[in-house]
Design a protein around this motif. Structure first.
Motif, PDB file in Angstrom:
ATOM      1  N   ASP A 219      86.834 -33.285  73.452  1.00 19.22           N
ATOM      2  CA  ASP A 219      85.727 -34.136  74.924  1.00 19.22           C
ATOM      3  C   ASP A 219      85.607 -31.881  74.620  1.00 19.22           C
ATOM      4  O   ASP A 219      84.564 -31.340  74.706  1.00 19.22           O
ATOM      5  CB  ASP A 219      86.588 -34.215  75.635  1.00 19.22           C
ATOM      6  CG  ASP A 219      86.493 -35.564  75.685  1.00 19.22           C
ATOM      7  OD1 ASP A 219      85.524 -36.232  74.859  1.00 19.22           O
ATOM      8  OD2 ASP A 219      87.099 -36.078  76.881  1.00 19.22           O
ATOM      9  N   SER A 220      87.175 -31.163  74.729  1.00 16.19           N
ATOM     10  CA  SER A 220      86.374 -29.499  74.416  1.00 16.19           C
ATOM     11  C   SER A 220      85.602 -29.316  73.645  1.00 16.19           C
ATOM     12  O   SER A 220      84.659 -28.591  74.370  1.00 16.19           O
ATOM     13  CB  SER A 220      88.341 -29.522  74.286  1.00 16.19           C
ATOM     14  OG  SER A 220      87.673 -28.062  74.016  1.00 16.19           O
ATOM     15  N   LEU A 221      85.726 -29.660  71.662  1.00 13.50           N
ATOM     16  CA  LEU A 221      84.463 -29.348  71.609  1.00 13.50           C
ATOM     17  C   LEU A 221      82.854 -29.640  71.616  1.00 13.50           C
ATOM     18  O   LEU A 221      81.915 -29.415  71.977  1.00 13.50           O
ATOM     19  CB  LEU A 221      84.922 -29.739  69.806  1.00 13.50           C
ATOM     20  CG  LEU A 221      85.832 -29.249  69.377  1.00 13.50           C
ATOM     21  CD1 LEU A 221      86.992 -29.711  67.914  1.00 13.50           C
ATOM     22  CD2 LEU A 221      85.587 -27.675  69.121  1.00 13.50           C
ATOM     23  N   ALA A 222      82.962 -31.055  72.242  1.00 15.74           N
ATOM     24  CA  ALA A 222      81.639 -31.663  72.752  1.00 15.74           C
ATOM     25  C   ALA A 222      80.742 -30.653  74.437  1.00 15.74           C
ATOM     26  O   ALA A 222      79.940 -30.472  73.895  1.00 15.74           O
ATOM     27  CB  ALA A 222      82.009 -33.135  72.735  1.00 15.74           C
ATOM     28  N   GLU A 223      82.038 -30.497  74.685  1.00 16.80           N
ATOM     29  CA  GLU A 223      81.344 -29.218  75.933  1.00 16.80           C
ATOM     30  C   GLU A 223      81.608 -28.572  75.715  1.00 16.80           C
ATOM     31  O   GLU A 223      79.964 -27.296  75.589  1.00 16.80           O
ATOM     32  CB  GLU A 223      82.547 -29.265  77.323  1.00 16.80           C
ATOM     33  CG  GLU A 223      83.258 -30.342  77.164  1.00 16.80           C
ATOM     34  CD  GLU A 223      84.199 -30.523  78.349  1.00 16.80           C
ATOM     35  OE1 GLU A 223      84.403 -29.779  78.250  1.00 16.80           O
ATOM     36  OE2 GLU A 223      84.922 -31.550  79.569  1.00 16.80           O
TER      37      GLU A 223
ATOM     38  N   LEU B 265      85.534 -20.990  82.208  1.00 17.18           N
ATOM     39  CA  LEU B 265      85.728 -20.372  82.707  1.00 17.18           C
ATOM     40  C   LEU B 265      87.524 -19.426  82.619  1.00 17.18           C
ATOM     41  O   LEU B 265      87.922 -18.952  82.989  1.00 17.18           O
ATOM     42  CB  LEU B 265      84.906 -18.944  83.547  1.00 17.18           C
ATOM     43  CG  LEU B 265      83.735 -18.937  82.763  1.00 17.18           C
ATOM     44  CD1 LEU B 265      82.980 -18.589  84.243  1.00 17.18           C
ATOM     45  CD2 LEU B 265      83.671 -17.759  81.947  1.00 17.18           C
ATOM     46  N   ALA B 266      87.629 -20.434  84.096  1.00 13.79           N
ATOM     47  CA  ALA B 266      89.118 -20.833  84.114  1.00 13.79           C
ATOM     48  C   ALA B 266      89.789 -20.727  83.684  1.00 13.79           C
ATOM     49  O   ALA B 266      91.535 -20.206  84.225  1.00 13.79           O
ATOM     50  CB  ALA B 266      88.424 -22.377  85.000  1.00 13.79           C
ATOM     51  N   ARG B 267      90.318 -21.578  82.134  1.00 15.36           N
ATOM     52  CA  ARG B 267      90.778 -21.399  81.599  1.00 15.36           C
ATOM     53  C   ARG B 267      91.629 -20.272  80.499  1.00 15.36           C
ATOM     54  O   ARG B 267      91.722 -20.120  79.867  1.00 15.36           O
ATOM     55  CB  ARG B 267      90.639 -22.827  80.187  1.00 15.36           C
ATOM     56  CG  ARG B 267      90.709 -24.125  80.605  1.00 15.36           C
ATOM     57  CD  ARG B 267      89.435 -24.100  79.246  1.00 15.36           C
ATOM     58  NE  ARG B 267      89.527 -25.485  79.914  1.00 15.36           N
ATOM     59  CZ  ARG B 267      88.668 -27.326  79.355  1.00 15.36           C
ATOM     60  NH1 ARG B 267      88.216 -26.678  77.644  1.00 15.36           N
ATOM     61  NH2 ARG B 267      88.003 -27.726  79.852  1.00 15.36           N
ATOM     62  N   THR B 268      90.346 -18.918  80.722  1.00  9.62           N
ATOM     63  CA  THR B 268      90.461 -17.852  80.545  1.00  9.62           C
ATOM     64  C   THR B 268      91.247 -16.640  81.914  1.00  9.62           C
ATOM     65  O   THR B 268      90.821 -15.971  80.892  1.00  9.62           O
ATOM     66  CB  THR B 268      89.161 -17.609  79.679  1.00  9.62           C
ATOM     67  OG1 THR B 268      87.922 -17.487  81.341  1.00  9.62           O
ATOM     68  CG2 THR B 268      88.486 -18.486  78.797  1.00  9.62           C
ATOM     69  N   VAL B 269      91.424 -16.944  82.780  1.00  8.39           N
ATOM     70  CA  VAL B 269      91.723 -16.189  83.398  1.00  8.39           C
ATOM     71  C   VAL B 269      93.410 -16.541  83.512  1.00  8.39           C
ATOM     72  O   VAL B 269      94.183 -16.712  83.372  1.00  8.39           O
ATOM     73  CB  VAL B 269      91.307 -17.036  85.377  1.00  8.39           C
ATOM     74  CG1 VAL B 269      92.015 -16.502  86.462  1.00  8.39           C
ATOM     75  CG2 VAL B 269      89.372 -16.471  84.929  1.00  8.39           C
TER      76      VAL B 269
END
Length: 653
Positions: free
Chosen positions: A614-618, A649-653
């Motif tokens: 799902d992450s790649l599809a997003e 973006l939240a995953r990169t904070v």
């Protein structure tokens, strides 16, 4: 005066026909005065010509004129039923050629001729108003417009060179009387016994001198013969007069038409100030004309024209339903104020006057019959205006720049609608370009600067120059020094689809089809193989949005861009159609990837190292969405895109 009065009946339901003419044909009852003055002017022209041809004709042509008189007329000898209306009369008199008794019957009694029954039948069968007007134009004459404003009409006429005169009278009720008169002046007078005055209709008081002046100024101001009227003037009491002395009222005869037709004069005899004042008069404008165009055509169709190119566009210039502002005259008689048939729609900013020697009109002089005359004049005026603009472009660049800034968007409409003049329009047009940040370019100059081997004229369309300059579609063109036209007017989206080439060079959108800018020095021929799996997966994942995913030669810094098929409809054009109420389906587009961008290579590597997730599809969705936003497009689901972006973006904070 002879007592031998003959009464005749109109034939074939003339009474109903008169009612039809009065109530159905003329859109403005003021037209009657124009018709009578026009007839009087024709009579004066005919007398002058006849006197030239026939030296034995005993007539005085030293003071030919038209005279208008309000109030009671003593010249016609009317009595009985008309006596009560004597205080509300209007007489139009000329000392022209006049008519014989037979001519009165033939010309004024046109409706008494056979065939009117057939006309009524055809009118009943006509489904469209235009069809009815065309039929009516074959019968009757403008003289009968007088019954719009008069209860009865008396005509007194004497043919030049003859001693007896003729008096014709009718109330338009199915009969008319005709009699021989022993004593009458040369020429023709028409006396109208006006309908009762309407207290609520001061604008149509035809006994008012100011109203007569207004109508003459509007319709007949440029007729070459003087139009005279007696007017009262109040003179103040002289100095030293006793207190209470009444002012003196005097009656003077004035010429109330200017008789000055600037279009009939050689251009060398008219000053710039005269042209400017005339332009402001006919255009109802405050600016100065940018260009004056004087024309005179002789031969099969004779006409004169005086046209103006304004220096400022009106606020409604983009309204294609607006009027052109060209006035039509026939032999200096005003016919209509906005003659849309004389120039194409894309030249609607041109103002001025066209004066034809002859033209097919219907009975009301208000509707042009579509015939060869109009088409010939239209073609000639169009070519003259376009050549004038081209000359301005070549010799007066500052004036041309003013013109193009004000009217360029309108002129480019002709690239779509006027195939006959398309090449001329292309050559006089100018466009913003990446070659210069300030100066526009012509197509000819663009072609002169093309790179060796370049076979296409590249262009980009969009809402603004700023948006286009930042578009991913231009990246490779900038990097390799290719000039691109920046087309930001809404009409640009339309005309580029109608113009395949210029001087043998095809027009090519930077956002449509495939472009070949040549391979870069470090290009890897195996790149397509390296990305084949990613391309196939993205095409499957984004199948709802795109028809194809491929590598791009247009991109240098952006990860992706969207491309329309060569013959496809761009999203901008589709939005224009929707705004006008037309639903145009837009096919799926092509997603092009920059094989050198870290996001694309990272997505390739992640796809190769793991099972689809799902992450790649997003990520694929975000890649598509950013490509759409970069070109100024509109997301199908902005809320979903915002959620995906916020989560990432939240995953990169």
């Amino acid at each position: 005066m002879s007592e031998q009065v003959e009464q005749r009946e109109f034939q074939a339901e003339a009474r109903q026909l008169l009612q039809l003419m009065v109530h159905s044909i003329y859109s403005n009852k003021d037209s009657f005065l124009r018709e009578l003055i026009s007839n009087a002017s024709d009579a004066l022209d005919k007398l002058r010509l006849e006197a030239f041809r026939n030296k034995d004709l005993d007539v005085d042509v030293s003071d030919l004129h038209v005279e208008i008189e309000t109030g009671a007329s003593e010249a016609t000898g009317e009595s009985g039923a008309n006596a009560g209306a004597a205080g509300r009369t209007l007489t139009i008199r000329d000392n022209g050629i006049g008519m014989t008794r037979d001519e009165v019957v033939d010309l004024i009694g046109t409706l008494a001729k056979s065939g009117t029954g057939e006309l009524r039948k055809k009118l009943g069968e006509a489904n469209k108003a235009a069809d009815a007007e065309e039929l009516i134009g074959q019968f009757g004459i403008g003289f009968y417009s007088t019954f719009m404003v008069a209860d009865s009409v008396v005509l007194l006429t004497r043919k030049a060179g003859e001693s007896s005169a003729t008096r014709w009278e009718s109330s338009g009720d199915g009969t008319y009387t005709i009699a021989e008169v022993d004593d009458a002046p040369q020429g023709t007078s028409v006396t109208l016994h006006l309908k009762p005055e309407d207290a609520d209709d001061e604008l149509h008081d035809y006994t008012s001198p100011w109203k007569i002046r207004e109508l003459v100024k509007k319709y007949s101001d440029f007729i070459s013969w003087p139009i005279r009227m007696e007017v009262e003037k109040t003179l103040p009491a002289p100095e030293g007069a006793e207190e209470g002395t009444e002012p003196t009222v005097t009656v003077e005869t004035e010429t109330i038409n200017s008789r000055t037709a600037l279009w009939a004069k050689p251009k060398s005899e008219v000053s710039d100030e005269e042209y400017a004042q005339f332009y402001k008069h006919v255009a109802h404008a405050w600016d100065e004309p940018l260009e004056v165009i004087a024309m005179k055509a002789e031969g099969t169709f004779e006409y004169q024209a005086l046209l103006f190119i304004p220096s400022m566009a009106p606020f409604d210039i983009l309204n294609a339903d607006g009027h052109t502002g060209i006035q039509l005259y026939v032999k200096r008689v005003f016919i209509m104020g906005d003659c849309d048939d004389l120039v194409p729609e894309y030249l609607r900013f041109v103002k001025g006057v066209v004066d034809a020697q002859d033209m097919s009109l219907n009975v009301s002089r208000e509707i042009l019959q579509q015939d060869r005359q109009i088409k010939v004049i239209r073609r000639s005026l169009t070519k003259k205006v376009l050549s004038t603009i081209k000359d301005m472009q070549a010799n007066r660049p500052e004036d041309y720049q003013t013109f193009w800034t004000q009217f360029g968007r309108v002129v480019k409409e002709g690239l779509v609608s006027d195939a006959d003049n398309r090449d001329a329009l292309l050559r006089l047009s100018s466009f913003a370009t990446t070659f210069s940040e300030t100066a526009p370019t012509t197509l000819a100059d663009y072609v002169g600067r093309m790179k060796d081997g370049q076979e296409q004229i590249y262009y980009a369309t969009g809402e603004s120059r700023q948006l286009l300059e930042r578009s991913p579609h231009l990246e490779a063109f900038k990097a390799k020094g290719y000039e691109v036209l920046l087309l930001t007017d809404p009409v640009d989206e339309v005309w580029v689809g109608s113009v395949p080439e210029f001087d043998g060079k095809a027009l090519q959108s930077v956002a449509k089809g495939e472009v070949d800018l040549g391979a870069s020095d470090d290009a890897d021929e195996d790149k397509h193989g390296d990305f084949a799996e990613l391309l196939a997966w993205l095409q499957e994942t984004l199948a709802e949005h795109v028809k194809e995913v491929r590598l791009s030669t247009r991109l240098t810094s952006s990860p992706a861009c969207l491309i329309t098929d060569t013959f496809g409809i761009t999203p901008q054009l589709a939005r224009m159609y929707r705004a006008s109420g037309q639903e145009i389906p837009v096919g799926k587009r092509i997603l092009e990837l920059n094989p050198d961008h870290p996001l694309v290579t990272g997505l390739r590597d992640a796809r190769a190292a793991a099972e689809p997730s799902d992450s790649l599809a997003e990520t694929a969705e975000l890649l598509y969405g950013t490509a759409l936003l970069a070109e100024g497009g509109v997301l199908d689901d902005p809320a979903r895109f915002a959620t995906l972006l916020a989560d990432r973006l939240a995953r990169t904070v």
